[in-house]
Design a protein around this motif. Structure first.
Motif, PDB file in Angstrom:
ATOM      1  N   LEU A  26       1.048  -1.173   0.055  1.00  0.00           N
ATOM      2  CA  LEU A  26      -0.461  -0.284  -0.021  1.00  0.00           C
ATOM      3  C   LEU A  26       1.146   1.152   0.128  1.00  0.00           C
ATOM      4  CD1 LEU A  26      -0.774   0.789   3.519  1.00  0.00           C
ATOM      5  CD2 LEU A  26      -0.774  -1.562   3.048  1.00  0.00           C
ATOM      6  N   ARG A  32      -4.418   1.383  -1.835  1.00  0.00           N
ATOM      7  CA  ARG A  32      -4.099  -0.475  -1.403  1.00  0.00           C
ATOM      8  C   ARG A  32      -3.335  -0.426  -3.332  1.00  0.00           C
ATOM      9  NH1 ARG A  32      -7.325  -3.662  -4.652  1.00  0.00           N
ATOM     10  NH2 ARG A  32      -9.032  -2.162  -3.450  1.00  0.00           N
ATOM     11  N   ASP A  45      -8.692  -3.268   2.444  1.00  0.00           N
ATOM     12  CA  ASP A  45      -9.254  -2.377   2.146  1.00  0.00           C
ATOM     13  C   ASP A  45      -8.734  -1.761   3.870  1.00  0.00           C
ATOM     14  OD1 ASP A  45      -9.027  -1.572  -0.385  1.00  0.00           O
ATOM     15  OD2 ASP A  45     -11.345  -1.436  -0.410  1.00  0.00           O
ATOM     16  N   ALA A  48      -5.095  -2.263   4.052  1.00  0.00           N
ATOM     17  CA  ALA A  48      -3.989  -1.196   3.904  1.00  0.00           C
ATOM     18  C   ALA A  48      -4.841   0.346   5.208  1.00  0.00           C
ATOM     19  CB  ALA A  48      -4.784  -0.567   2.667  1.00  0.00           C
ATOM     20  N   SER A  52      -1.436   0.942   7.383  1.00  0.00           N
ATOM     21  CA  SER A  52      -1.215   3.229   7.315  1.00  0.00           C
ATOM     22  C   SER A  52      -0.895   3.835   8.372  1.00  0.00           C
ATOM     23  CB  SER A  52      -2.153   3.992   6.138  1.00  0.00           C
ATOM     24  OG  SER A  52      -1.763   5.505   6.481  1.00  0.00           O
ATOM     25  N   SER A  91       6.071   3.537   0.018  1.00  0.00           N
ATOM     26  CA  SER A  91       5.070   2.588   0.283  1.00  0.00           C
ATOM     27  C   SER A  91       5.042   1.920   1.615  1.00  0.00           C
ATOM     28  CB  SER A  91       5.789   1.307  -0.689  1.00  0.00           C
ATOM     29  OG  SER A  91       6.615   1.235  -1.272  1.00  0.00           O
TER      30      SER A  91
END
Length: 133
Positions: A26, A32, A45, A48, A52, A91
């Motif tokens: 991600l 993603r 999702d 992710a 994050s 990333s």
């Protein structure tokens, strides 16, 4: 090779590393980029967003505590382990593993993938869009 082409590598990391359930690439902002085939879109999702947030908390701790750049974050849960690593410019690589998975083995496999594919894992910064008038 674009990030879209990297799903097979997510599958390979999952299939070849004992105890790994899901693998996700991600952008730092939670978008993603690539996922293994067994991870559904909605779950990817959500994972992710979690990865994050945890990566950004780790990076913030590095800044505030003069600890340097984020290398990894491990979330050790009762039934699972979540391992999050910086994976190139902008990333993040996230791996969900069984609670009894060998964390050293998982981390080594992640580092090997990141090193092997460093040129392909970076995410170009997205330009800010101006609000429509």
């Amino acid at each position: 090779m674009s990030n879209r082409d990297l799903s097979w590598l997510m599958d390979q990391l999952r299939d070849e590393t004992a105890g790994v359930l899901h693998v996700l690439l991600l952008a730092e902002d939670g978008l993603r980029s690539a996922k293994d085939q067994t991870l559904g879109v909605d779950s990817a999702d959500k994972m992710a967003a979690i990865c994050s947030g945890m990566a950004n908390l780790g990076a913030g701790a590095g800044d505030e505590l003069d600890g340097g750049a984020l290398r990894s974050v491990v979330v050790d849960l009762e039934r699972k382990q979540l391992v999050i690593m910086a994976a190139g410019r902008g990333s993040v690589l996230g791996v969900l593993a069984e609670a009894d998975a060998d964390l050293a083995l998982v981390a080594t496999a992640m580092v090997q993938m990141i090193e092997r594919l460093a040129d392909h894992l970076g995410v170009a910064p997205r330009a800010a869009q101006s609000p429509a008038s």
